[in-house]
Scaffold this active site. Structure first.
Site, PDB file in Angstrom:
ATOM      1  N   ASP A  58       0.825  -1.205   0.000  1.00  0.00           N
ATOM      2  CA  ASP A  58       0.000   0.000   0.000  1.00  0.00           C
ATOM      3  C   ASP A  58       0.862   1.259   0.000  1.00  0.00           C
ATOM      4  O   ASP A  58       2.076   1.222   0.258  1.00  0.00           O
ATOM      5  CB  ASP A  58      -0.895  -0.022   1.249  1.00  0.00           C
ATOM      6  N   ASP A  81     -10.772   2.180  -3.261  1.00  0.00           N
ATOM      7  CA  ASP A  81     -11.312   1.932  -1.922  1.00  0.00           C
ATOM      8  C   ASP A  81     -12.832   1.984  -1.929  1.00  0.00           C
ATOM      9  O   ASP A  81     -13.473   1.683  -0.920  1.00  0.00           O
ATOM     10  CB  ASP A  81     -10.780   2.976  -0.932  1.00  0.00           C
TER      11      ASP A  81
END
Ligand code: GLA
Length: 722
Positions: free
Chosen positions: A473, A540
């Protein structure tokens, strides 16, 4: 095929169905001639003429018929009378910016050596290097062109070789520039923001410059290093498209300039603003590749050419990736609130419905119980997992599932052991307060010492576990690009090389790990990242309705198997919307399927459905994940969407149909399956349809689709080719 027609000094790059041509003009400039549908030659009388257009700079005394600012060029330098957007600006040691690059030599060769430290396309067919030299300084610029067998794509980039004996400041070094002939064009771009990645924008280009850039340190949620140039009449199924894609993940820019004679200059490369690049004497600078793709089959033709290119020339060959495993990720199920029992409970319920990989997301390390601490402390959070990660991974493996872990290696929290020990690792302008984002800061990845330190920490964790997968990430933009180690500003280009070097080192040591990239969802999703990470978390935003738009934009440049798409809980955590499980699956199913919810809390009926869904996905996984993707047009594109995937052998077609909202007394929905073989017969349920009927008349979508949040997956098989 690349050849040089020496009588005309023309370079001819002959691709599958297209041609790319340029020549050395009488003054030693590289003049762009043609990029489009294949032609068998170009009569010299049919190229841009020598023409006195008045009030313009000429090459030398007596050459009024050659105005530099109107000529189509292959590279655009500054200071010599080309007043359009420059692609290369070098500041010489005497402070001047005049770059006068003239043809010196060329070579045609075959070369597959990696582009040192940068992502690079694989399996090149032929290569061309054209060397230019500044008229006054010992500065050389090599332009590289590569072709690929059976494709209508080529790559371009350049290298600057400084033999001037003095340091060269690089103000701008874009990888490519070219001028398309005068015509009205539309631009196609992908822009957005967090949880709203890659909206499709189409707009007319008119006189002036339209520029898109990211100076966020990554390709970003906001912009994508992709440009499509479309003829006005181009639609999803027909018409010319020229596209550019950058094989790079850092700050970038591109420009489209329509000039005074309505020709269009397009350029792409690394971001110039504050790029902080210079080249020491006897050093070189290599820029990343831009892939140029031509199609005359509309937006879908471009999409399919992109997929072919990424599949064969960008993606790493990861064995695990041949059939992307169905994963479950605990992020939206637990956020930071988990323990070993909870994780195992989720894994077991997932296993029962056919999920293959369990991913432990954020919160397993340091003292990480929320997002304010511990980035940089890549060792176990013993409070949460007192029996250790090894125990957890063994238990997951005992379930006959694969095990994966989340990391965010480029980041540091102030509340961390790493910061206590090495405050100088944090990028910040010493006297200024560092700029937080999600209460975290960026590590100085331009320093090999920092990259090494993170590598050593990760290796300790990875060596102990038998990891199958890692989610990497990156949860904030980069600002204050100043190194406290060297006490000097850093170049984002050097940061990116640090990032690429860490993933390359890890992949060399762990060739069996499947690495997925993520940056607050899809904030660093580009062809550079795909060179290392075969799959990326698309967004997301897991709401199925919003995903229709995000995935349709993303699939223009990324193959379906590279795009993570998860079924999540309702009410959805980003929008609060409640949609049926069938729709959530149908939206994720054409892509790299996963789950992001606590399956142990679902009722028996839902679990039965999930099991059936996964069974269906596995049955068709190879064909759908590697097949030919087509976006189908509907009369009401915001409300009704349809996608089609045809297996590479043409024998199986899966059709995904979605309706957002119902309307009373709705018109019938007749969907034309553009792209099917009109000379074949197909079977749907027990009915036979001719290919020509499905393409030209279309398929009548059953009226029970007229519901809110409706979806259908229709399986079509090839009956016979006639
Ligand atoms: C980012 C990712 C999410 C999740 C969180 C964890 O936002 O996109 O999927 O991993 O970080 O902090």
């Amino acid at each position: 095929m690349i050849n040089f027609i020496s009588s005309q000094k023309v370079f001819n790059l002959s691709l599958k169905d297209s041609s790319y041509m340029f020549k050395v003009d009488d003054f030693g400039n590289l003049e762009h001639l043609y990029w489009g549908k294949k032609i068998n030659g170009l009569n010299p009388n049919n190229t841009y003429p020598y023409l006195n257009r008045g009030y313009s700079s000429n090459h030398h005394q007596g050459s009024r018929n050659d105005t530099i600012e109107h000529k189509p060029l292959e590279i655009a330098t500054y200071g010599n009378g080309d007043f359009r957007e420059s692609s290369l600006i070098l500041q010489m040691a005497d402070g001047t910016y005049i770059n006068d690059l003239k043809y010196e030599s060329h070579r045609i060769y075959s070369d597959n050596s990696p582009n040192q430290g940068l992502p690079t396309s694989r399996n090149k067919e032929m290569s061309l290097e054209v060397t230019l030299k500044d008229a006054y300084e010992e500065v050389y610029v090599h332009l590289y062109y590569h072709t690929y067998e059976g494709l209508d794509s080529l790559s371009r980039h350049l290298e600057i070789d400084n033999r001037s004996g003095q340091e060269l400041r690089v103000e701008k070094a874009l990888s490519m520039s070219l001028d398309l002939p005068n015509q009205s064009y539309d631009a196609l771009t992908l822009s957005g923001m967090w949880a709203q990645e890659r909206n499709i924008d189409r707009f007319p280009l008119s006189r002036g410059t339209h520029s898109i850039n990211s100076h966020r340190g990554a390709s970003s949620h906001y912009t994508t290093p992709f440009l499509g140039v479309l003829d006005k009449s181009t639609n999803y199924h027909q018409g010319q498209v020229h596209s550019l894609n950058f094989v790079y993940s850092g700050s970038f820019e591109y420009h489209c300039e329509v000039d005074s004679i309505e020709s269009l200059r397009i350029q792409m490369g690394i971001q110039s603003l504050n790029s902080n690049l210079s080249i020491k004497p006897n050093h070189k600078l290599m820029t990343p590749e831009v892939i140029l793709t031509y199609s005359d089959k509309g937006i879908n033709g471009m999409l399919q050419a992109h997929h072919n290119f990424v599949n064969d020339h960008i993606l790493p060959a990861t064995p695990l990736f041949k059939k992307p495993p169905i994963l479950i990720n605990n992020w939206e199920a637990t956020y930071f609130d988990f323990d070993q029992d909870k994780l195992l409970e989720i894994a077991k319920s997932a296993k029962e419905v056919g999920v293959e990989l369990f991913v432990l997301d954020d919160g397993w390390f340091g003292n990480r119980n929320d997002d304010t601490t511990s980035l940089g402390d890549w060792f176990l959070n013993k409070e949460k997992l007192p029996q250790g990660l090894k125990m957890l991974s063994d238990q997951i493996h005992n379930l006959d599932m694969k095990f994966g872990l989340w990391i965010e290696p480029e980041m540091i929290s102030m509340k961390s052991q790493l910061y206590q020990e090495h405050p100088e690792y944090l990028l910040r302008e010493g006297k200024r307060t560092p700029t937080p984002s999600r209460d975290q800061y960026v590590l100085d990845f331009s320093s090999s010492e920092v990259v090494r330190a993170i590598y050593e920490m990760l290796v300790k964790v990875f060596d102990e576990l038998d990891l199958d997968y890692v989610k990497w990430d990156m949860n904030r933009p980069i600002v204050q690009s100043y190194s406290m180690i060297t006490k000097a500003p850093i170049a984002n280009f050097d940061y990116m090389k640090g990032f690429y070097s860490l993933i390359a080192m890890l992949q060399e040591r762990y060739p069996k790990i499947l690495f997925e990239a993520c940056a607050g969802g899809g904030g660093r999703f580009d062809w550079g990242v795909l060179n290392y990470f075969p799959q990326v978390w698309t967004s997301d935003n897991t709401d199925a309705i919003e995903r229709l738009k995000i995935q349709e934009g993303s699939v223009l440049i990324f193959p379906q198997k590279t795009m993570g798409a998860h079924v999540s809980d309702i009410p959805n955590h980003q929008t609060g919307r409640e949609t049926p499980l069938d729709l959530r699956f149908a939206v994720a199913a054409p892509f790299n399927l996963g789950y992001e919810l606590d399956l142990s809390k679902q009722d028996a009926r839902s679990l039965e459905k999930v099991k059936d869904h996964n069974q269906w996905y596995k049955t068709y996984r190879e064909e759908t994940q590697n097949g030919r993707f087509t976006i189908l047009e509907s009369n009401d594109p915001k409300n009704q969407k349809a996608w089609m995937i045809e297996s590479l052998d043409g024998k199986l077609i899966t059709l995904y149909v979605y309706q957002v909202l119902a309307s009373a007394n709705a018109p019938l929905w007749r969907l034309r399956l553009n792209g099917l073989n009109i000379n074949a017969r197909y079977k749907i349920d027990d009915q036979i349809y001719s290919g020509s009927e499905l393409v030209h008349f279309g398929l009548l979508i059953p009226v029970d689709m007229n519901k809110d949040f409706a979806s259908k997956i229709i399986t079509i098989t090839l009956e016979e080719e006639v």
